[in-house]
Design an enzyme around this catalytic site. Structure first.
Site, PDB file in Angstrom:
ATOM      1  N   HIS A  74      21.210 -11.023  28.689  1.00  0.00           N
ATOM      2  CA  HIS A  74      20.684 -10.617  30.000  1.00  0.00           C
ATOM      3  C   HIS A  74      21.466  -9.428  30.548  1.00  0.00           C
ATOM      4  O   HIS A  74      22.535  -9.597  31.125  1.00  0.00           O
ATOM      5  CB  HIS A  74      20.801 -11.827  30.939  1.00  0.00           C
ATOM      6  N   HIS A  76      20.803  -5.368  32.468  1.00  0.00           N
ATOM      7  CA  HIS A  76      19.877  -4.375  33.034  1.00  0.00           C
ATOM      8  C   HIS A  76      20.433  -2.987  32.730  1.00  0.00           C
ATOM      9  O   HIS A  76      21.563  -2.688  33.092  1.00  0.00           O
ATOM     10  CB  HIS A  76      19.765  -4.563  34.551  1.00  0.00           C
ATOM     11  N   LEU A  77      19.629  -2.159  32.054  1.00  0.00           N
ATOM     12  CA  LEU A  77      20.131  -0.847  31.647  1.00  0.00           C
ATOM     13  C   LEU A  77      19.494   0.313  32.412  1.00  0.00           C
ATOM     14  O   LEU A  77      19.857   1.465  32.201  1.00  0.00           O
ATOM     15  CB  LEU A  77      19.971  -0.653  30.133  1.00  0.00           C
ATOM     16  N   HIS A 192      13.748 -16.524  35.886  1.00  0.00           N
ATOM     17  CA  HIS A 192      14.559 -16.448  37.114  1.00  0.00           C
ATOM     18  C   HIS A 192      14.046 -17.603  37.968  1.00  0.00           C
ATOM     19  O   HIS A 192      13.198 -17.413  38.836  1.00  0.00           O
ATOM     20  CB  HIS A 192      14.339 -15.118  37.836  1.00  0.00           C
ATOM     21  N   ASP A 318      24.322 -10.633  33.172  1.00  0.00           N
ATOM     22  CA  ASP A 318      23.415 -10.124  34.208  1.00  0.00           C
ATOM     23  C   ASP A 318      23.936  -8.774  34.720  1.00  0.00           C
ATOM     24  O   ASP A 318      23.919  -8.499  35.921  1.00  0.00           O
ATOM     25  CB  ASP A 318      23.250 -11.131  35.362  1.00  0.00           C
TER      26      ASP A 318
HETATM   27 ZN   LIG Z   1      19.101 -10.013  36.034  1.00  0.00          ZN
END
Ligand SMILES: [Zn+2]
Length: 439
Positions: A74, A76-77, A192, A318
């Site tokens: 998990h 985010h890029l 989520h 995350d």
């Molecule tokens: Zn996330």
């Protein structure tokens, strides 16, 4: 004529910890043509010649732990659309610097990754990055608007390894269809899991601290009802649900019961939810503003127990890069999220392994084969024949976490100044060093 011997690499003299094979022993690792060829005692040539005479190289790992590279389920890029915060390349390099050899990139770019072309872009950018391998997840619904499922067959064919919305799927019907439909393509749905009505408008955990600070809270029961709903849907459909960033004791109890009943559910927890609690927000510091919010200490303790006993299968960062200006806003207005790729192992090793909560092999299990298994990704083992995705760890390395030294483009961490013991010192993907502390 190609020199086949030139592709040989011995990693010599370290402690090999490979939970997938139940190995914890002093041994050498032989890599050939980017794959693990053998693990055993006395494989490597002795002396300082580096094995050059035999057409190979030797890496000395004395005093180090050799483990399968970490896998982040998990992250985010931010590319496309948020390249000032992170790119696929900078994220893949930051991951390598944290000992990760693979990560699953969330579809939360702008525009969101919801069609085969966008998935293909992420796959190609990941290959070029020269860091950790990048496996994209595709959006579960078109535009993440929660109305219409994406074309699962097409995005999976383009390389998506999972389906994710990046927020609660409001429609129970859509979530049911997603869990049902995803089975045909052999990929999990990343949830989520949160009740959007209970959580709406909350900026921290609803409790005594939020009352004292005068901030709107998200109650723990928002997560409990969200997990309960999605676990019920997974049971009803037989689909594979992976619960993202669990934060409450109540969710852990639901997950334990669901697993005991044979529901196909896995779960992750983040370093910040495991180690911090809502009292950290007393100073209104936005570097502690995360979603779901930091919970009371009792929840963090329950999460640590769930991680130790396997109810929580894996660690997720995350990783959510934010620009300095974004986090400088008033608490209510600042975005959620922290970066974590470069700090996860160090803070967890310091607090959980040296703190006596779990052993190093268990931490490695939760950071490598655990997440690889949950998402069905390659990696997570040093078994012969597997790609040589390896991390060398120095469990005695003392350092202070300094965000200005991050390879990530963003600095938003709650662990600035943390005095850590333990660090990834070299990361290899397919037998090639993609990051080393010495360089
Ligand atoms: Zn996330």
């Amino acid at each position: 004529m190609p020199d086949a011997g030139g592709a040989r690499l011995w990693i010599r003299g370290g402690r090999v910890v490979d939970p997938a094979q139940g190995l914890d022993m002093r041994a050498d690792v032989l890599v050939e043509d980017g794959r693990i060829a053998a693990v055993g005692e006395g494989l490597a040539p002795q002396g300082d010649s580096g094995g050059a005479g035999e057409g190979g190289r030797v890496l000395d790992a004395t005093g180090l732990v050799m483990a399968p590279g970490f896998v982040d389920p998990h992250a985010h890029l931010c590319e496309p659309g948020g390249e000032h915060r992170e790119t696929i390349a900078s994220g893949a390099r930051a991951a390598a610097a944290g000992g990760y050899t693979a990560l699953c990139a969330m579809p939360s770019a702008d525009p969101v990754v919801d069609d085969p072309a966008a998935v293909g872009f992420a796959v190609a950018a990941g290959r070029r990055a020269g860091g950790a391998r990048v496996f994209p997840a595709a959006a579960l619904s078109v535009g993440c608007r929660g109305e219409q499922l994406t074309e699962f067959g097409e995005v999976v064919a383009a390389g998506a390894v999972a389906l994710a919305e990046g927020k609660a799927v409001r429609s129970t019907l859509l979530m049911r269809r997603a869990l049902d439909y995803a089975q045909s393509f052999g990929v999990p749905v990343l949830g989520h899991c949160e009740d959007p009505w209970l959580a709406e408008g909350g900026v921290m955990h609803e409790g005594v601290v939020s009352t004292r600070l005068g901030l709107r809270g998200k109650p723990a029961v928002a997560e409990e009802t969200g997990v309960a709903r999605d676990v019920a849907l997974a049971r009803a459909t037989g689909g594979r649900l992976h619960v993202q960033r669990v934060s409450t004791a109540a969710a852990c109890r639901l997950l334990r019961r669901a697993k005991n009943q044979g529901v196909r559910v896995t779960a992750e927890a983040t370093p910040h939810h495991l180690l911090l609690n809502h009292e950290a927000l007393e100073g209104y510091g936005t570097e502690h503003k995360v979603d779901p919010p930091l919970r009371p200490a009792a929840d963090a303790k329950a999460l640590r127990q769930a991680l130790a006993n396997g109810v929580i299968d894996c660690i997720a960062t995350d990783h959510s890069p934010r620009h300095y200006d974004e986090k400088e806003q008033a608490f209510d207005d600042a975005p959620f999220g922290v970066v974590g790729l470069e700090t996860a192992f160090a803070v967890l090793h310091t607090e959980l392994v040296l703190g006596g909560v779990l052993g190093l092999p268990t931490l490695i299990e939760r950071m490598s084969p655990g997440p690889a298994g949950a998402l069905g990704l390659p990696g997570g083992s040093l078994e012969p024949g597997r790609p040589a995705d390896v991390v060398l760890l120095d469990p005695a390395h003392r350092w202070t976490i300094d965000p200005s030294a991050f390879l990530s483009k963003s600095r938003n961490t709650p662990f600035a100044g943390f005095r850590a013991v333990g660090r990834a010192v070299r990361t290899l993907v397919a037998g090639e060093t993609v990051w080393s502390l010495e360089d």
